[in-house]
Motif scaffolding. Structure first.
Motif, short mmCIF file in Angstrom:
data_model
loop_
_atom_site.label_atom_id
_atom_site.label_comp_id
_atom_site.label_asym_id
_atom_site.label_seq_id
_atom_site.Cartn_x
_atom_site.Cartn_y
_atom_site.Cartn_z
N GLY A 59 0.80 -1.22 0.00
CA GLY A 59 0.00 0.00 0.00
C GLY A 59 0.83 1.27 0.00
N GLU A 60 1.98 1.24 -0.69
CA GLU A 60 2.89 2.39 -0.69
C GLU A 60 2.88 3.16 -2.00
OE1 GLU A 60 4.62 3.45 1.85
OE2 GLU A 60 4.07 1.86 3.23
N LEU A 61 1.80 3.06 -2.77
CA LEU A 61 1.75 3.76 -4.05
C LEU A 61 0.93 5.05 -3.99
CD1 LEU A 61 1.26 0.79 -6.57
CD2 LEU A 61 3.37 1.98 -5.94
N GLY A 62 0.67 5.53 -2.80
CA GLY A 62 -0.19 6.70 -2.67
C GLY A 62 0.52 8.02 -2.64
N SER A 63 1.84 8.04 -2.71
CA SER A 63 2.57 9.31 -2.62
C SER A 63 3.35 9.56 -3.90
CB SER A 63 3.53 9.29 -1.43
OG SER A 63 4.56 8.34 -1.62
N VAL A 64 3.48 10.83 -4.24
CA VAL A 64 4.21 11.21 -5.45
C VAL A 64 5.69 10.82 -5.36
CG1 VAL A 64 4.94 13.15 -6.89
CG2 VAL A 64 2.60 13.05 -6.01
N PRO A 65 6.38 11.05 -4.22
CA PRO A 65 7.79 10.63 -4.14
C PRO A 65 7.98 9.14 -4.37
CG PRO A 65 7.26 12.13 -2.36
CD PRO A 65 5.96 11.79 -3.01
N ALA A 66 7.06 8.31 -3.85
CA ALA A 66 7.18 6.86 -4.04
C ALA A 66 7.01 6.50 -5.50
CB ALA A 66 6.15 6.14 -3.19
N ILE A 67 6.04 7.11 -6.16
CA ILE A 67 5.82 6.82 -7.58
C ILE A 67 7.00 7.27 -8.42
CG2 ILE A 67 4.37 7.38 -9.57
CD1 ILE A 67 2.00 7.55 -7.65
N CYS A 136 19.11 6.03 -5.65
CA CYS A 136 18.22 5.25 -4.77
C CYS A 136 18.94 4.97 -3.45
CB CYS A 136 17.77 3.96 -5.47
SG CYS A 136 16.77 4.24 -6.95
N ASN A 137 19.54 3.81 -3.35
CA ASN A 137 20.35 3.48 -2.17
C ASN A 137 21.34 2.39 -2.55
OD1 ASN A 137 18.87 0.95 -1.98
ND2 ASN A 137 17.25 2.10 -0.97
N ALA A 138 22.27 2.13 -1.65
CA ALA A 138 23.35 1.18 -1.96
C ALA A 138 22.82 -0.22 -2.22
CB ALA A 138 24.36 1.15 -0.80
N MET A 139 21.77 -0.62 -1.49
CA MET A 139 21.24 -1.97 -1.66
C MET A 139 20.60 -2.14 -3.04
SD MET A 139 21.13 -4.83 -0.23
CE MET A 139 20.30 -6.40 -0.42
N THR A 140 19.95 -1.10 -3.55
CA THR A 140 19.38 -1.16 -4.90
C THR A 140 20.48 -1.31 -5.93
OG1 THR A 140 17.56 0.26 -4.18
CG2 THR A 140 17.88 0.01 -6.55
N GLY A 141 21.58 -0.57 -5.75
CA GLY A 141 22.72 -0.72 -6.64
C GLY A 141 23.32 -2.12 -6.57
N ALA A 142 23.37 -2.69 -5.36
CA ALA A 142 23.91 -4.04 -5.21
C ALA A 142 23.02 -5.07 -5.90
CB ALA A 142 24.05 -4.38 -3.73
N LEU A 143 21.69 -4.89 -5.80
CA LEU A 143 20.77 -5.82 -6.45
C LEU A 143 20.92 -5.77 -7.98
CD1 LEU A 143 17.43 -5.65 -4.45
CD2 LEU A 143 18.79 -7.68 -4.92
#
Length: 322
Positions: A59-67, A136-143
């Motif tokens: 349920g985290e699609l309700g904010s503009v930053p998240a989108i 994004c963040n370091a973990m996203t880069g690692a993935l």
């Protein structure tokens, strides 16, 4: 020496030719840039929408930053996947020229030079990894780094190893779903991961099974490794994966430990029905040996698309608590 002989001696050397385009095939639209775009497989980009799965479930699609963050992750994963396609087609160019269908690929047809494909792939891979780590963040880069490493190993070696080839393709789907959650720092449910993983394995094995059935019908193998699989084994794999995916989804739907008292109906639990029906409908194509690319099956079958929309509506109501 005659005038004709002198003319022959003075004739300039012919430049080296690129690989001929297969007979009867018109030039690809867009020249070099169009060839690179087609090699990047735009039709396959729909798979990258899996980055929305974990945020949508939470349920985290309700904010503009998240989108906005998810749009960025989608673009970065698309760049990474396109890099893999470019490298794969560059490596397989010679073999593809001997294939009745794959010879139409831009690199095999000579529309895109092999060095250009490698250079573009390397650039896209670097943009994907650096962009994910910095934006994004370091973990996203690692993935994304892990995804690229695994897929490139698949292109070079792992696609020739029994069972491992299906595991690598399945993991690629799973990593798409994980990346969206990791980019937004969303905890990932174990049942969500199991459902996604075995659901992907179901579709991958169904596609391999369909290819094996068509090969047995005399159409020829599109993958050398298919000669090592039996249709019975591949049928067992997709049936097993389908069963585990349905079970894991049911456990995921019940994970909340109850029903929201303010909700009109237990939508999350009722979505189990739609999910099971979707798996059963997809299994019809798997059983017939016509389950090709997953996006073609899903988008090409109206009942399956309707079931998918019903499932999405039920889960959206559950997330909204209505």
């Amino acid at each position: 020496m005659t005038e004709r002989g002198a003319a022959l001696l003075e004739r300039p050397e012919r430049p080296e030719r690129r690989p001929r385009r297969p007979a009867g095939q018109p030039p690809g639209p867009g020249g070099l840039s169009g060839g690179l775009l087609r090699t990047a497989r735009p039709r396959q980009w729909v798979k990258n929408s899996l980055v929305l799965a974990a945020p949508a479930a939470a349920g985290e699609l309700g904010s503009v930053p998240a989108i906005a963050r998810l749009a960025l992750v989608f673009a970065l994963f698309t760049a990474a996947a396109s890099a893999v396609y470019l490298v794969n087609d560059a490596r397989d160019a010679e073999a593809d020229r001997a294939h009745p269908v794959k010879r139409r690929r831009p690199i095999a047809a000579g529309e895109v030079p092999v060095p250009v494909a490698y250079a573009t792939g390397a650039l896209l891979a670097a943009v994907a990894v650096v962009g994910a780590a910095t934006l994004c963040n370091a973990m996203t880069g690692a993935l994304l780094t892990a995804y690229l490493s695994m897929q490139l190993a698949y292109c070079v070696w792992l696609k020739h190893v029994l069972v491992v080839d299906m595991a690598v393709v399945t993991t690629g789907f799973l990593m798409r779903a994980m990346t969206g959650g990791v980019a937004l720092d969303i905890p990932l449910s174990r049942w969500f991961l199991i459902t996604t993983g075995f659901g992907a394995l179901f579709m991958v094995a169904a596609k391999r099974y369909s290819e094996a059935v068509q090969m047995a019908g005399g159409n020829g193998a599109t993958r050398a490794l298919l000669n090592e699989y039996t249709t019975g084994y591949l049928r067992f794999v997709w049936q097993l994966a389908a069963g585990v995916a349905v079970l894991a989804y049911c456990l995921w739907a019940l994970e909340a430990g109850g029903v929201d008292e303010e909700a009109l109906l237990p939508w999350r639990q009722l979505s189990m029905i739609a999910f099971t029906l979707a798996v059963l409908r997809y299994a019809v194509f798997a059983d017939r040996g016509t389950a090709g690319e997953p996006e073609d099956v899903v988008l090409g079958d109206r009942p399956l698309a309707v079931i998918g929309l019903v499932w999405a509506a039920m889960y959206a109501l559950a997330v909204a608590g209505l």
